[in-house]
Design an enzyme around this catalytic site. Sequence first.
Site, short mmCIF file in Angstrom:
data_model
loop_
_atom_site.label_atom_id
_atom_site.label_comp_id
_atom_site.label_asym_id
_atom_site.label_seq_id
_atom_site.Cartn_x
_atom_site.Cartn_y
_atom_site.Cartn_z
N SER A 1 -57.59 -46.88 -14.48
CA SER A 1 -56.50 -46.99 -15.43
C SER A 1 -55.95 -45.63 -15.85
O SER A 1 -54.93 -45.56 -16.52
CB SER A 1 -56.97 -47.75 -16.68
OG SER A 1 -58.05 -47.07 -17.30
N HIS B 1 -53.66 -50.74 -10.45
CA HIS B 1 -54.17 -50.88 -11.82
C HIS B 1 -53.86 -52.28 -12.32
O HIS B 1 -52.75 -52.55 -12.78
CB HIS B 1 -53.55 -49.81 -12.73
CG HIS B 1 -54.00 -49.93 -14.16
ND1 HIS B 1 -53.23 -49.49 -15.21
CD2 HIS B 1 -55.12 -50.47 -14.72
CE1 HIS B 1 -53.86 -49.74 -16.35
NE2 HIS B 1 -55.00 -50.33 -16.07
N GLU C 1 -49.73 -52.12 -12.04
CA GLU C 1 -49.21 -50.77 -11.79
C GLU C 1 -49.68 -50.35 -10.40
O GLU C 1 -50.87 -50.25 -10.14
CB GLU C 1 -49.73 -49.78 -12.83
CG GLU C 1 -49.01 -49.84 -14.16
CD GLU C 1 -49.48 -48.74 -15.11
OE1 GLU C 1 -48.62 -48.17 -15.81
OE2 GLU C 1 -50.69 -48.47 -15.18
N ASN D 1 -50.86 -46.54 -20.06
CA ASN D 1 -51.87 -45.91 -20.90
C ASN D 1 -51.45 -44.53 -21.39
O ASN D 1 -51.90 -44.08 -22.44
CB ASN D 1 -53.21 -45.83 -20.15
CG ASN D 1 -53.92 -47.17 -20.14
OD1 ASN D 1 -53.63 -48.04 -20.96
ND2 ASN D 1 -54.84 -47.35 -19.22
#
Length: 701
Positions: A417, A438, A450, A488
Site C-alpha cells: 500500500s 494495491h 490501484e 494513502n
Amino acid sequence: MMTTEAPDTLSDTVRLHTQDGVVVLTIDNPPVNGLGNTVRAGLFRGLEYAIAEPQVRAVVIAGAGSMFCGGADIRQFNTPAAAELPLSRDVQALIRHANKPVVAAIHGAALGGGLELALACHFRVASAQASLGLPEVQLGLVPGGGGTQRLPRLIGARAALEMIVQGRPVDAAKACALGLVDAVAQGQLLAFATAFALEQAAAEGSLPDLHGRMPALDEVDFAAVRAGLDPRARNHKAQKAAVDCVEMACQHELAHGLDLECEVFLKLVAGPESHALRHLFFAERQAPKFEARIPADTPAIASVAVLGAGTMGGGIAMAFANAGLPVTLVERDQAALDRGLSLVRRNYGVTVEKGKLSPAEVEARLARIRSSLRLEDVAEADLVIEAVFEDMAVKQELFGRLDTLCKPGAILASNTSRLDIDRIASATGRPEDVIGLHFFSPANVMRLLEVVRGERTSDAVIARCMAMAQAIGKIPVLVGVCEGFVGNRMLTGYWREAWFMLEEGARPEQIDAAMKRFGMAMGPLAMADLAGLDINWATRQRLLATWPPGLRYPRVADRICEAGRLGQKTGAGYYRYDNGSRLPQPDPQAMAIIEAAGAEAGFTRRAFTDEEIVERCVLALVNEGARILDDGIARRASDIDVVYVHGYGFPAWRGGPMHYAGTLGLEAVLARLRALEAAHGAQWTPAPLIQRLVADGQAGF
C-alpha cells in the site's frame, strides 16, 4: 393516392428503410445509440414521413449495433443541445397521435430514455436476451421522459417503484410477465417486429393510449417506501424524488404527471448531487482506459497465485475465485493457512446467510482456491500477487525467489500500500514484469484497485492487469510510484489534520461526527482504529529521518500507539471497543493521552466548529491531490476522485475531493489554503498547480 418520397437522410444518426409497408427507423449512434439531439431530430422526421405516407401501414423503431438505446446522451445534459427541438416529448407526442401502430423492437439494452421512447410506442417487442430498465437514480436523477408516469400505467405502481427506485433492469421474460413488453421475439427480431406491426395494423380497434389509464395502486404505502430508503445512499435524494413521481402518477392524469415529472427532473439535473454522480459516471469509465500499442496475441491472465493467506491475501483469492479464475493460495505454515481458509469460508458463509449465494455456488468457488505450503507451486501462474508483511526487505527477498521460480512472462505483483515498487522490482532480473496491485480491504468486496506502474513496467503488463481488474469486477486506476501512491499519500494529510485538531482541542467523536455529516463513510479516527494504528506508526518511524526541520509533527498519534492502543485489534485506540465490539466508544483514557500530547505541543485547548473540521480535513486532501496530479502520479484529477470515492468512503454525491474543490471554486480554495498556511504553518503551503490554475482563470481541475 399520392405518395411522398422517403427522405434520403433523416439525420446522421437515424436511418430509414421501408419493408413490406412498414417504415423501419434505425437509431445508429454508437456506442450506445444515445438519444441525443440528432437522434431526436431524425426520429421526428422519420415519424412525420411515415404518418403522412398513405402506403405506410406501420412503423418499427429499432437500434443498430449491440442495443436498442442506452438512454439520453448524458454529455448533453446542462448544454444547449439538450434543449434543441424536437425534444423527447415532441417525438413521443407524434407517436401518440399517429394513426398507425408504432412498435419498438428492443434488442440488447433499452435503458433510461431508450426505454422511455419504447414506453411511448404503442407496442413493444423484445429479443429474448434484451434488458430493460430506468437507471436514472444512479446518476442522481429521475426518468425525465415519462418513465415515472407511463411505467406505472403499464405494470402497476409497486412493480414500477421497484424498477425505478432501485434502477435495476429486468430481462425480457420478466418484462413480458409484467406487461412491459407485448411479446418476446421468436427468431430474428426485426422480421418478428415487422410481422407484429402488420398484425396490429390489420387489427380492428383503436391503438393503445396510456393517457386514459391510471396506474394500479397495488396497495402501495408511499410514505412507508420513502421511510424505508437508506439515507446514506449516494442517490438518496433521487430515490426519494422517484417515489414522489410515481405517487404523482397515481394522483394525476398523464399529461399533468408528465409536466410534474419534468419539473422534478430539471431541478435534479441542475443540482450539485447529479453533477457529481455524472462526473463519477464518466470518471469510472475513463479510469481503466490505457492506450498503448501491445501485441494483438498478448494473452489474458488465466491463472493466479496469491502469497499470504491473511485477511488481505484471502480476500484477493476470493476476488479471483468469484470471477471464475483458479487461484493457488500459498502460506509458510499450516496453521496460518488454516486460519486463512477458515476466514474465507466464514466470509462466504455470511454471503450465504444474506441470500446472495447458494451453498453450491460457494463450494464451486472454494474449489477454485487451491492451498499450498510450497512456494514452488506458483511456477506456472500467469500472475503472482504477494500479500505478505509490509516490509521492504521481506518483499525484496520474496521477489528474488519468485524471479527464479516463475515462468517467463509471468507478472509479479505486490499488494503493497506504500512501498516503492521500483525497489521491489530491483530484486529481480525482470523489472518489466513487476507491478503494484494495491487491493483495498476487504478485497473481495471493495471495487477499487490501484495499479502501480513502476519505472520499467512494460505496457503489456499494465494492459493485462487493467483488463484483469475489469474482468474481476474492479475499477482499476493507473498510478505512479511514490510514498503511499495516490490514496494513502493523500490520507496522510487527512489524518495529519485530524491529529492536529485533537492536539488543539477537538475530541475524536466530534471530528468523526463532523466528517460523517459531510458524507464520509467513516470518520478519520474511527477509520484509523479499524485499519490498525501500528501500520501507520511504523510508516512514520520509517520516514522520521526525512521529516522536514521545523515542520509540525503529530505527537498525539505516536503517544496513542506508545500506550499500546493500536485500534480495534487491541480493543483501544482513539476509542475503546468493549468485548470485541466494533462500535467505537469515547474513552477518558484516550482523552487524557490526547490532552497531554496537546499540552506537550504547546496548545491550550479550544472549541472547534464542524465547518472548521471539514475544511481542514477536506482541503488537506485537495491540496495533496493537486501535488499528486502535478507530480504525474495520477493521470487525471478524475482518477483521484475515483480512488477516494471507491477506496476511502468520500461521498459519491460530492463527486470526489477534486470535483468538490471545483464546486467551491479554486480561487476560494487558494484563499483558504493561504489563510490556513498563515495560521498553522508550512504544511498548508498551496500546491503550485492550484496557484497556476487560479492564475489562468480556471475554476476547477
